[in-house]
Design an enzyme around this catalytic site. Structure first.
Site, PDB file in Angstrom:
ATOM      1  N   ARG A 240      32.090  36.577  36.262  1.00 61.56           N
ATOM      2  CA  ARG A 240      32.838  36.600  37.515  1.00 61.56           C
ATOM      3  C   ARG A 240      33.199  35.177  37.910  1.00 61.56           C
ATOM      4  O   ARG A 240      32.428  34.232  37.716  1.00 61.56           O
ATOM      5  CB  ARG A 240      32.001  37.218  38.646  1.00 61.56           C
ATOM      6  N   GLU A 269      40.573  34.171  42.169  1.00 60.77           N
ATOM      7  CA  GLU A 269      41.649  34.721  41.346  1.00 60.77           C
ATOM      8  C   GLU A 269      42.435  35.794  42.117  1.00 60.77           C
ATOM      9  O   GLU A 269      41.861  36.446  43.000  1.00 60.77           O
ATOM     10  CB  GLU A 269      41.068  35.300  40.038  1.00 60.77           C
ATOM     11  N   HIS A 287      41.491  37.539  33.344  1.00 63.09           N
ATOM     12  CA  HIS A 287      40.484  38.583  33.619  1.00 63.09           C
ATOM     13  C   HIS A 287      40.794  39.847  32.814  1.00 63.09           C
ATOM     14  O   HIS A 287      40.971  40.939  33.363  1.00 63.09           O
ATOM     15  CB  HIS A 287      40.430  38.902  35.117  1.00 63.09           C
TER      16      HIS A 287
END
Length: 344
Positions: A240, A269, A287
């Site tokens: 993360r 993000e 991601h």
């Protein structure tokens, strides 16, 4: 006649999977990707009995205060830092995730980033596309060997273990640090040795982060930890954003105090720290560690399983298999009773 309950799906997914909901629910699926404001998200949740959401949807007190019918929020991800579990539990709303089905795809991608960062793949490709390749230089584009180097893993859950197993093919000794030590049988299977965090920082040639984001793990890798690492080391984050202090990481990479990084997640993000964007020794991706067709389909299927189970349907009727807060079921919104399965 009792109105059929409704389930809202916050993003486009796989209709051939979510069709399993249709015998029991009115399915309200978003036709395209969208970013919902807190007010818009609250309005969506206020009108449904169940919701399947992605990591973009941050669900807390404000979003569920008016959701009187909502019984479950099924997260499309193994991590659930986008969900305020305490708020959901207090409201009697169950929450679930998609644990286990993405272990192998994320482990594969961690290795893709590790190898790509070690061999400078991203920078080399940009250089080639820019028309800079006019001749092959014997000492050009030198990268780092992987075979035989020390792999460190911070966060040794199922994904971390899958990463460790792959290291055997590269002949790499594996060190790990975790909140608790693994059973000896698991350590032997992974050929991994438990060490304290300081030793993990100092000894790892490649350090992979696979731990959840919590208040305790935020900036678990900051300036102090980066200062302990070898200047030849490579950092990989598939966990993360927020676990790493991105500004401190960018400074270490820019100043040559760390050789490289492979990053799939970032603080804030989809925004990425501008200093990281300027660095050729940072391999960046948006991601996508779990982004295979098979894995994303399986994640959707697990979310559907959890919704069906809470409302008393399917193989797990009454017992959602990935429930994060079982105590929520005792707070006044008991699950629907098991109903006879429809014939089709």
């Amino acid at each position: 006649m009792t109105q059929q309950p409704s389930v809202w799906i916050s993003r486009p997914t796989f209709p051939e999977v979510t069709v399993r909901l249709e015998p029991y629910f009115r399915v309200l699926a978003e036709p395209r990707e969208a970013k919902f404001t807190p007010a818009e998200l609250a309005a969506k949740l206020a009108d449904c009995d169940a919701a399947i959401v992605g990591l973009k949807e941050r669900v807390g007190v404000a979003e569920v205060v008016g959701a009187r019918r909502l019984r479950i929020v099924a997260n499309l991800g193994v991590g659930y830092d986008n969900l305020d579990l305490a708020a959901l539990t207090a409201a009697g709303i169950a929450a679930s995730n998609t644990a286990d089905v993405l272990n192998e795809s994320v482990a594969d991608y961690a290795w893709a980033l590790l190898l790509g960062a070690a061999r400078r793949v991203g920078a080399a490709e940009r250089w080639l596309r820019a028309g800079q390749w006019h001749a092959t230089e014997f000492k050009g584009w030198l990268g780092a060997e992987v075979r035989g180097r020390t792999l460190g893993i911070l966060g040794m859950g199922r994904i971390g273990q899958a990463i460790a197993r792959r290291a055997q093919g590269f002949g790499m000794p594996v060190l790990y640090h975790n909140r608790s030590r693994l059973p000896e049988t698991t350590e032997r299977e992974c050929r991994a040795r438990f060490v304290d965090k300081g030793m993990l920082m100092r000894e790892s040639d490649f350090l992979v982060l696979v731990l959840p984001l919590t208040s305790q793990t935020r900036h678990a890798i900051g300036a102090a930890e980066l200062a302990q690492m070898k200047p030849t080391a490579v950092l990989v984050n598939v966990a993360r954003g927020g676990i790493v202090d991105d500004a401190a990481l960018a400074a270490a990479l820019r100043e040559g105090r760390l050789a490289g990084a492979g990053l799939d997640v970032f603080e804030g993000e989809p925004n990425v720290h501008h200093d990281l964007l300027a660095l050729d020794n940072a391999l960046l991706s948006p991601h996508i560690a779990s982004a295979t067709t098979e894995t994303r389909r399986a994640m959707t299927a697990v979310a559907v399983d959890n919704v069906l189970a809470l409302f008393g349907h399917g193989a797990h009727a009454g017992h959602p298999p990935n429930l994060l807060n079982p105590e929520a079921l005792a707070v006044g919104r008991a699950p629907f009773p098991t109903r006879e399965e429809p014939t089709r």
